[in-house]
Enzyme design. Structure first.
Site, PDB file in Angstrom:
ATOM      1  CG  HIS A  63      45.145 -49.467  40.693  1.00 58.60           C
ATOM      2  ND1 HIS A  63      45.488 -49.604  39.334  1.00 58.60           N
ATOM      3  CD2 HIS A  63      44.689 -48.159  40.944  1.00 58.60           C
ATOM      4  CE1 HIS A  63      45.274 -48.477  38.819  1.00 58.60           C
ATOM      5  NE2 HIS A  63      44.417 -47.565  39.637  1.00 58.60           N
ATOM      6  CD  GLU A 141      46.186 -50.762  33.762  1.00 58.42           C
ATOM      7  OE1 GLU A 141      45.747 -49.631  34.247  1.00 58.42           O
ATOM      8  OE2 GLU A 141      46.976 -51.388  34.451  1.00 58.42           O
ATOM      9  CD  GLU A 209      47.170 -40.002  38.071  1.00 56.29           C
ATOM     10  OE1 GLU A 209      47.258 -40.996  37.202  1.00 56.29           O
ATOM     11  OE2 GLU A 209      47.247 -40.393  39.356  1.00 56.29           O
ATOM     12  CG  ASP A 306      43.822 -44.364  42.145  1.00 57.85           C
ATOM     13  OD1 ASP A 306      44.081 -45.154  41.935  1.00 57.85           O
ATOM     14  OD2 ASP A 306      44.041 -43.246  41.622  1.00 57.85           O
TER      15      ASP A 306
HETATM   16 FE   FE2 Z   1      44.477 -45.431  39.306  1.00 54.40          FE
END
Ligand code: FE2
Ligand code: BEZ
Length: 403
Positions: A63, A141, A209, A306
Protein backbone atom coordinates in the site's frame (compact mmCIF):
# COMPACT_ATOMS: atom_id res chain seq x y z
CA UNK A 1 23.70 -6.23 -26.02
CA UNK A 2 25.36 -7.17 -22.74
CA UNK A 3 26.80 -10.42 -21.50
CA UNK A 4 26.90 -11.06 -17.75
CA UNK A 5 29.18 -13.81 -16.51
CA UNK A 6 28.59 -14.46 -12.79
CA UNK A 7 29.75 -17.38 -10.67
CA UNK A 8 26.17 -18.76 -10.58
CA UNK A 9 22.86 -18.13 -12.31
CA UNK A 10 19.69 -19.06 -10.40
CA UNK A 11 17.13 -19.66 -13.14
CA UNK A 12 15.55 -19.73 -10.34
CA UNK A 13 14.83 -23.50 -10.06
CA UNK A 14 18.30 -24.51 -11.23
CA UNK A 15 21.78 -23.36 -10.23
CA UNK A 16 23.91 -22.89 -13.35
CA UNK A 17 27.66 -22.53 -13.03
CA UNK A 18 30.07 -21.73 -15.88
CA UNK A 19 27.20 -20.00 -17.65
CA UNK A 20 26.56 -16.46 -18.84
CA UNK A 21 23.44 -14.57 -19.88
CA UNK A 22 23.25 -12.35 -22.99
CA UNK A 23 20.50 -9.72 -23.04
CA UNK A 24 19.23 -6.45 -24.40
CA UNK A 25 15.70 -5.63 -23.18
CA UNK A 26 15.10 -9.39 -23.25
CA UNK A 27 17.27 -12.41 -22.58
CA UNK A 28 18.77 -13.52 -25.88
CA UNK A 29 20.70 -16.55 -24.70
CA UNK A 30 21.88 -18.46 -21.63
CA UNK A 31 24.94 -20.66 -22.09
CA UNK A 32 28.70 -21.08 -21.67
CA UNK A 33 30.45 -17.69 -21.83
CA UNK A 34 32.70 -18.59 -24.78
CA UNK A 35 29.72 -19.59 -26.92
CA UNK A 36 27.88 -16.34 -26.11
CA UNK A 37 30.94 -14.17 -26.81
CA UNK A 38 31.35 -15.90 -30.17
CA UNK A 39 27.68 -15.47 -30.98
CA UNK A 40 27.48 -11.79 -29.87
CA UNK A 41 30.98 -10.40 -30.60
CA UNK A 42 29.88 -6.76 -30.16
CA UNK A 43 28.26 -7.28 -26.74
CA UNK A 44 29.78 -5.64 -23.63
CA UNK A 45 31.09 -8.39 -21.34
CA UNK A 46 30.73 -8.01 -17.56
CA UNK A 47 32.66 -10.46 -15.40
CA UNK A 48 31.14 -11.02 -11.93
CA UNK A 49 33.24 -13.85 -10.44
CA UNK A 50 32.01 -13.29 -6.87
CA UNK A 51 28.33 -12.68 -7.60
CA UNK A 52 25.25 -14.52 -8.76
CA UNK A 53 22.43 -13.46 -11.06
CA UNK A 54 18.79 -14.24 -10.33
CA UNK A 55 15.47 -12.84 -11.59
CA UNK A 56 14.09 -9.68 -9.98
CA UNK A 57 11.51 -10.19 -7.23
CA UNK A 58 7.78 -9.66 -7.45
CA UNK A 59 6.16 -8.06 -4.38
CA UNK A 60 2.46 -8.47 -5.18
CA UNK A 61 0.85 -6.73 -2.20
CA UNK A 62 1.68 -3.34 -0.75
CA UNK A 63 0.00 0.00 0.00
CA UNK A 64 2.22 2.85 -1.28
CA UNK A 65 -0.17 5.57 -0.09
CA UNK A 66 0.68 4.69 3.52
CA UNK A 67 4.46 4.93 3.01
CA UNK A 68 4.81 7.87 5.43
CA UNK A 69 4.03 5.61 8.39
CA UNK A 70 6.83 4.65 10.71
CA UNK A 71 5.40 4.78 14.21
CA UNK A 72 2.02 6.49 13.79
CA UNK A 73 -0.06 3.31 13.63
CA UNK A 74 -0.56 0.95 16.59
CA UNK A 75 0.98 -2.46 15.97
CA UNK A 76 0.41 -5.56 18.12
CA UNK A 77 -3.27 -6.31 17.68
CA UNK A 78 -5.46 -6.14 14.56
CA UNK A 79 -8.54 -4.23 15.80
CA UNK A 80 -6.59 -1.52 17.69
CA UNK A 81 -4.44 -1.20 14.53
CA UNK A 82 -7.57 -0.75 12.37
CA UNK A 83 -8.87 1.93 14.77
CA UNK A 84 -5.49 3.65 14.51
CA UNK A 85 -5.65 3.59 10.68
CA UNK A 86 -9.09 5.24 10.80
CA UNK A 87 -7.95 7.77 13.40
CA UNK A 88 -4.70 8.76 11.66
CA UNK A 89 -5.26 8.26 7.93
CA UNK A 90 -6.17 11.95 7.35
CA UNK A 91 -2.78 12.85 8.79
CA UNK A 92 -0.80 9.98 7.19
CA UNK A 93 -2.03 10.26 3.61
CA UNK A 94 -0.93 13.87 2.93
CA UNK A 95 2.44 13.04 4.48
CA UNK A 96 3.08 10.79 1.47
CA UNK A 97 2.94 12.83 -1.73
CA UNK A 98 4.13 11.71 -5.17
CA UNK A 99 7.76 12.29 -4.16
CA UNK A 100 7.38 10.06 -1.09
CA UNK A 101 5.78 7.31 -3.18
CA UNK A 102 8.50 7.61 -5.82
CA UNK A 103 11.04 7.18 -3.02
CA UNK A 104 9.22 4.03 -1.82
CA UNK A 105 9.27 2.68 -5.39
CA UNK A 106 12.99 3.43 -5.59
CA UNK A 107 13.60 1.52 -2.33
CA UNK A 108 11.72 -1.46 -3.76
CA UNK A 109 13.82 -1.34 -6.91
CA UNK A 110 17.26 -1.01 -5.34
CA UNK A 111 16.38 -3.88 -2.98
CA UNK A 112 15.77 -6.23 -5.93
CA UNK A 113 12.05 -5.93 -6.63
CA UNK A 114 11.17 -5.43 -10.29
CA UNK A 115 7.40 -6.07 -10.29
CA UNK A 116 4.72 -5.08 -7.75
CA UNK A 117 1.04 -5.24 -6.98
CA UNK A 118 0.13 -1.90 -5.36
CA UNK A 119 -3.27 -1.50 -3.69
CA UNK A 120 -4.52 2.01 -4.39
CA UNK A 121 -7.21 3.20 -1.98
CA UNK A 122 -7.34 6.83 -3.12
CA UNK A 123 -5.72 6.96 -6.59
CA UNK A 124 -2.88 9.10 -5.20
CA UNK A 125 -0.26 6.56 -6.31
CA UNK A 126 -1.33 6.25 -9.97
CA UNK A 127 1.12 8.86 -11.34
CA UNK A 128 4.15 7.69 -9.35
CA UNK A 129 3.50 4.08 -10.43
CA UNK A 130 2.79 4.96 -14.06
CA UNK A 131 6.12 6.84 -14.28
CA UNK A 132 8.14 4.17 -12.46
CA UNK A 133 10.36 1.69 -14.32
CA UNK A 134 8.88 -1.10 -12.17
CA UNK A 135 6.20 -3.40 -13.58
CA UNK A 136 3.02 -2.51 -11.72
CA UNK A 137 -0.43 -3.98 -11.30
CA UNK A 138 -2.28 -1.06 -9.69
CA UNK A 139 -5.18 -2.56 -7.71
CA UNK A 140 -7.84 0.16 -7.58
CA UNK A 141 -9.66 -0.60 -4.35
CA UNK A 142 -13.34 -0.65 -3.57
CA UNK A 143 -14.50 -0.43 0.07
CA UNK A 144 -17.82 0.20 1.80
CA UNK A 145 -20.07 -2.03 3.86
CA UNK A 146 -22.96 0.44 4.16
CA UNK A 147 -25.46 -0.04 1.29
CA UNK A 148 -26.54 3.62 1.60
CA UNK A 149 -23.04 4.71 0.55
CA UNK A 150 -22.65 2.05 -2.17
CA UNK A 151 -23.25 4.30 -5.19
CA UNK A 152 -20.76 6.93 -4.00
CA UNK A 153 -18.12 4.30 -3.26
CA UNK A 154 -18.66 2.61 -6.62
CA UNK A 155 -18.41 5.93 -8.49
CA UNK A 156 -15.12 6.72 -6.73
CA UNK A 157 -13.73 3.27 -7.58
CA UNK A 158 -14.80 3.56 -11.22
CA UNK A 159 -13.31 7.04 -11.64
CA UNK A 160 -9.94 5.84 -10.27
CA UNK A 161 -10.03 2.64 -12.32
CA UNK A 162 -10.62 4.59 -15.57
CA UNK A 163 -7.97 7.19 -14.68
CA UNK A 164 -5.56 4.30 -14.19
CA UNK A 165 -6.70 2.60 -17.39
CA UNK A 166 -5.77 5.70 -19.39
CA UNK A 167 -2.16 5.41 -18.17
CA UNK A 168 -1.86 1.70 -19.06
CA UNK A 169 1.28 0.50 -20.84
CA UNK A 170 3.20 -2.77 -21.26
CA UNK A 171 4.36 -2.44 -17.69
CA UNK A 172 1.55 -0.55 -15.95
CA UNK A 173 -1.82 -2.30 -15.64
CA UNK A 174 -5.16 -1.27 -14.12
CA UNK A 175 -6.36 -3.96 -11.70
CA UNK A 176 -9.15 -4.27 -9.11
CA UNK A 177 -8.99 -4.69 -5.32
CA UNK A 178 -12.02 -5.65 -3.24
CA UNK A 179 -10.90 -4.61 0.24
CA UNK A 180 -12.30 -7.58 2.22
CA UNK A 181 -15.45 -9.57 2.97
CA UNK A 182 -16.05 -7.56 6.17
CA UNK A 183 -15.69 -4.13 4.60
CA UNK A 184 -17.28 -4.44 1.14
CA UNK A 185 -21.00 -5.05 0.72
CA UNK A 186 -21.74 -8.14 -1.41
CA UNK A 187 -23.46 -6.09 -4.12
CA UNK A 188 -20.57 -3.65 -4.32
CA UNK A 189 -18.01 -6.47 -4.46
CA UNK A 190 -20.02 -8.11 -7.24
CA UNK A 191 -20.08 -4.90 -9.30
CA UNK A 192 -16.30 -4.42 -8.95
CA UNK A 193 -15.60 -8.03 -9.97
CA UNK A 194 -17.87 -7.55 -13.01
CA UNK A 195 -15.63 -4.67 -14.11
CA UNK A 196 -12.56 -6.88 -13.67
CA UNK A 197 -14.20 -9.59 -15.79
CA UNK A 198 -15.16 -7.14 -18.51
CA UNK A 199 -11.72 -5.49 -18.57
CA UNK A 200 -9.78 -8.74 -18.12
CA UNK A 201 -8.16 -7.19 -15.04
CA UNK A 202 -6.36 -8.97 -12.21
CA UNK A 203 -8.14 -8.93 -8.81
CA UNK A 204 -6.88 -8.83 -5.23
CA UNK A 205 -8.69 -9.13 -1.91
CA UNK A 206 -7.71 -9.37 1.75
CA UNK A 207 -9.33 -12.55 3.09
CA UNK A 208 -9.37 -13.97 6.62
CA UNK A 209 -6.51 -11.90 7.96
CA UNK A 210 -7.56 -11.90 11.64
CA UNK A 211 -9.38 -13.93 14.25
CA UNK A 212 -11.77 -10.96 14.56
CA UNK A 213 -12.69 -11.30 10.86
CA UNK A 214 -13.28 -15.06 11.30
CA UNK A 215 -15.60 -14.55 14.30
CA UNK A 216 -17.49 -11.62 12.77
CA UNK A 217 -18.16 -13.39 9.47
CA UNK A 218 -19.00 -16.73 11.11
CA UNK A 219 -21.30 -15.50 13.84
CA UNK A 220 -21.47 -11.69 13.99
CA UNK A 221 -19.49 -11.78 17.25
CA UNK A 222 -16.01 -10.92 18.51
CA UNK A 223 -14.08 -7.67 18.42
CA UNK A 224 -15.63 -6.54 15.14
CA UNK A 225 -19.13 -6.54 16.72
CA UNK A 226 -18.45 -3.41 18.79
CA UNK A 227 -16.32 -1.90 15.99
CA UNK A 228 -19.20 -2.07 13.50
CA UNK A 229 -21.84 -1.03 16.02
CA UNK A 230 -19.87 2.00 17.16
CA UNK A 231 -18.47 3.17 13.83
CA UNK A 232 -21.09 2.17 11.28
CA UNK A 233 -24.22 1.27 13.25
CA UNK A 234 -24.05 -2.26 11.79
CA UNK A 235 -25.10 -5.38 13.67
CA UNK A 236 -24.56 -8.05 10.99
CA UNK A 237 -21.79 -8.91 8.54
CA UNK A 238 -22.39 -8.02 4.88
CA UNK A 239 -21.00 -11.26 3.44
CA UNK A 240 -21.08 -14.99 3.89
CA UNK A 241 -17.42 -15.96 3.36
CA UNK A 242 -18.12 -18.80 0.89
CA UNK A 243 -20.55 -16.71 -1.15
CA UNK A 244 -17.96 -13.92 -1.17
CA UNK A 245 -15.30 -16.35 -2.48
CA UNK A 246 -17.69 -17.56 -5.18
CA UNK A 247 -17.67 -14.02 -6.67
CA UNK A 248 -14.04 -14.58 -7.73
CA UNK A 249 -14.59 -17.94 -9.44
CA UNK A 250 -14.05 -16.61 -12.98
CA UNK A 251 -11.30 -14.04 -12.44
CA UNK A 252 -7.64 -14.39 -11.64
CA UNK A 253 -7.39 -13.40 -7.98
CA UNK A 254 -4.75 -12.84 -5.33
CA UNK A 255 -6.10 -13.79 -1.90
CA UNK A 256 -4.03 -11.89 0.64
CA UNK A 257 -3.30 -13.32 4.14
CA UNK A 258 -5.73 -16.30 4.48
CA UNK A 259 -4.28 -17.07 7.93
CA UNK A 260 -7.74 -17.78 9.39
CA UNK A 261 -9.31 -19.47 6.32
CA UNK A 262 -11.10 -22.76 7.06
CA UNK A 263 -10.94 -26.07 5.13
CA UNK A 264 -14.03 -25.31 3.05
CA UNK A 265 -12.66 -21.94 2.00
CA UNK A 266 -9.28 -23.42 1.12
CA UNK A 267 -10.97 -26.12 -0.97
CA UNK A 268 -12.96 -23.43 -2.80
CA UNK A 269 -9.85 -21.30 -3.44
CA UNK A 270 -7.94 -24.40 -4.61
CA UNK A 271 -10.59 -24.91 -7.31
CA UNK A 272 -10.05 -21.38 -8.68
CA UNK A 273 -7.30 -19.63 -10.70
CA UNK A 274 -5.84 -17.99 -7.66
CA UNK A 275 -2.72 -17.42 -5.62
CA UNK A 276 -2.36 -16.81 -1.90
CA UNK A 277 -0.20 -13.86 -0.93
CA UNK A 278 1.67 -14.47 2.31
CA UNK A 279 2.80 -11.41 4.30
CA UNK A 280 4.55 -12.91 7.37
CA UNK A 281 5.88 -9.65 8.86
CA UNK A 282 2.53 -7.87 8.62
CA UNK A 283 0.76 -10.89 10.13
CA UNK A 284 3.31 -10.97 12.95
CA UNK A 285 3.13 -7.27 13.72
CA UNK A 286 -0.68 -7.09 13.74
CA UNK A 287 -1.04 -10.16 15.95
CA UNK A 288 -2.69 -12.27 13.27
CA UNK A 289 -0.57 -15.41 13.67
CA UNK A 290 1.30 -17.46 11.09
CA UNK A 291 -0.12 -18.86 7.85
CA UNK A 292 0.08 -22.68 7.90
CA UNK A 293 1.84 -23.40 4.60
CA UNK A 294 1.17 -27.15 4.82
CA UNK A 295 -2.56 -26.50 5.18
CA UNK A 296 -2.83 -24.28 2.09
CA UNK A 297 -1.08 -26.76 -0.25
CA UNK A 298 -1.69 -27.26 -3.22
CA UNK A 299 -2.75 -23.60 -3.67
CA UNK A 300 0.19 -21.61 -5.07
CA UNK A 301 1.48 -18.90 -2.74
CA UNK A 302 3.91 -16.04 -3.05
CA UNK A 303 5.36 -13.50 -0.60
CA UNK A 304 4.76 -9.79 -0.11
CA UNK A 305 5.67 -7.08 2.35
CA UNK A 306 2.21 -5.48 2.61
CA UNK A 307 2.54 -1.69 3.07
CA UNK A 308 4.56 0.40 5.50
CA UNK A 309 1.23 0.62 7.35
CA UNK A 310 1.99 -2.87 8.73
CA UNK A 311 5.71 -3.37 8.14
CA UNK A 312 8.97 -1.54 8.85
CA UNK A 313 10.40 -2.13 5.37
CA UNK A 314 9.52 -2.75 1.70
CA UNK A 315 12.72 -4.78 1.22
CA UNK A 316 11.65 -8.29 0.20
CA UNK A 317 14.96 -9.71 1.50
CA UNK A 318 13.73 -8.79 5.00
CA UNK A 319 10.41 -10.54 4.33
CA UNK A 320 12.24 -13.68 3.19
CA UNK A 321 14.39 -13.67 6.35
CA UNK A 322 11.24 -13.32 8.45
CA UNK A 323 9.55 -16.15 6.52
CA UNK A 324 12.53 -18.43 7.22
CA UNK A 325 12.31 -17.81 10.95
CA UNK A 326 8.50 -17.79 11.19
CA UNK A 327 8.22 -21.29 9.69
CA UNK A 328 10.64 -23.26 11.91
CA UNK A 329 9.12 -26.62 10.90
CA UNK A 330 10.46 -26.21 7.35
CA UNK A 331 13.97 -27.49 6.59
CA UNK A 332 15.93 -24.25 6.05
CA UNK A 333 17.89 -24.96 2.83
CA UNK A 334 14.93 -26.44 0.92
CA UNK A 335 12.59 -23.76 2.21
CA UNK A 336 15.02 -20.98 1.19
CA UNK A 337 14.94 -22.30 -2.38
CA UNK A 338 11.15 -22.47 -2.28
CA UNK A 339 10.96 -18.86 -1.07
CA UNK A 340 13.26 -17.61 -3.84
CA UNK A 341 11.37 -19.52 -6.55
CA UNK A 342 8.01 -18.28 -5.27
CA UNK A 343 9.20 -14.66 -5.03
CA UNK A 344 10.53 -14.62 -8.60
CA UNK A 345 8.79 -17.04 -10.97
CA UNK A 346 5.73 -17.46 -8.70
CA UNK A 347 5.26 -13.75 -8.07
CA UNK A 348 5.57 -12.80 -11.74
CA UNK A 349 3.08 -15.51 -12.65
CA UNK A 350 0.65 -14.28 -9.98
CA UNK A 351 0.92 -10.71 -11.31
CA UNK A 352 0.45 -11.85 -14.90
CA UNK A 353 3.76 -10.41 -16.14
CA UNK A 354 6.22 -12.34 -18.30
CA UNK A 355 9.46 -12.81 -16.36
CA UNK A 356 10.72 -14.13 -13.07
CA UNK A 357 12.74 -16.73 -15.01
CA UNK A 358 16.19 -16.59 -16.62
CA UNK A 359 15.45 -18.11 -19.98
CA UNK A 360 15.73 -17.02 -23.61
CA UNK A 361 12.88 -14.72 -24.64
CA UNK A 362 12.06 -13.49 -21.11
CA UNK A 363 12.37 -9.79 -20.16
CA UNK A 364 15.81 -9.00 -18.69
CA UNK A 365 14.51 -8.23 -15.16
CA UNK A 366 17.53 -9.34 -13.15
CA UNK A 367 19.48 -8.82 -9.96
CA UNK A 368 23.21 -9.25 -9.36
CA UNK A 369 24.02 -10.21 -5.76
CA UNK A 370 27.37 -10.78 -4.01
CA UNK A 371 28.07 -14.30 -2.81
CA UNK A 372 29.74 -14.95 0.57
CA UNK A 373 33.42 -15.62 -0.24
CA UNK A 374 33.59 -18.76 1.88
CA UNK A 375 30.61 -20.57 0.27
CA UNK A 376 31.51 -24.24 -0.12
CA UNK A 377 28.31 -25.97 -1.20
CA UNK A 378 26.58 -24.41 -4.25
CA UNK A 379 23.28 -26.02 -3.19
CA UNK A 380 23.30 -23.88 -0.01
CA UNK A 381 23.31 -20.69 -2.07
CA UNK A 382 19.55 -20.00 -1.70
CA UNK A 383 19.81 -19.94 2.08
CA UNK A 384 22.91 -17.72 2.12
CA UNK A 385 21.37 -15.42 -0.46
CA UNK A 386 18.51 -14.76 1.97
CA UNK A 387 20.68 -14.62 5.10
CA UNK A 388 23.44 -12.35 3.76
CA UNK A 389 21.72 -10.00 1.34
CA UNK A 390 20.43 -6.57 2.31
CA UNK A 391 20.67 -5.10 -1.17
CA UNK A 392 21.77 -6.40 -4.59
CA UNK A 393 24.78 -4.87 -6.42
CA UNK A 394 22.66 -4.11 -9.49
CA UNK A 395 19.04 -4.42 -10.57
CA UNK A 396 17.94 -4.50 -14.21
CA UNK A 397 14.49 -3.98 -15.64
CA UNK A 398 14.14 -4.71 -19.36
CA UNK A 399 17.94 -4.69 -19.55
CA UNK A 400 18.44 -1.27 -17.93
CA UNK A 401 20.44 -1.13 -14.70
CA UNK A 402 18.61 1.05 -12.17
CA UNK A 403 20.57 0.43 -8.97
FE1 FE2 B 1 -2.84 -5.15 2.75
C1 BEZ C 1 -16.33 0.34 5.55
O1 BEZ C 1 -16.04 1.29 4.82
O2 BEZ C 1 -17.45 -0.12 5.60
C2 BEZ C 1 -15.24 -0.25 6.41
C3 BEZ C 1 -13.95 0.24 6.33
C4 BEZ C 1 -12.93 -0.31 7.11
C5 BEZ C 1 -13.24 -1.37 7.95
C6 BEZ C 1 -14.53 -1.85 8.02
C7 BEZ C 1 -15.53 -1.30 7.25
Amino acid sequence: MQILHPKFILTPDKILSNHAVAFDSHIQAVGPKEALVRRFPDAALFEEPSALVLPGFANPHLHLEFSANKATLSYGDFIPWLYSVIEHREELLPRCDEKCMTKALRTLLICGTTAIGAVSSYGEDIEACAKSPLKVQLFNEIIGSNPAAADVMYASFLERFHRCKKRESDRFKAAVAVHSPYSVHYVLAKRAVEIAKRENALVSTHFMESRAEREWLDSGTGEFASFFKKLLGQTRPVNDPLEFLELFAEVQTLFVHMVWANEQELTKVASMQSTIVHCPISNRLLGNGVLDLDRIAPIPYTLATDGLSSNYTLNLYEELKAALFLHPNKEATDFAKELIVRSTKGGYEALGFAGGIIEEGMPADLQIVSIPEDLKEPKDIYLHLILHTQKPKAVYIQGVNHA
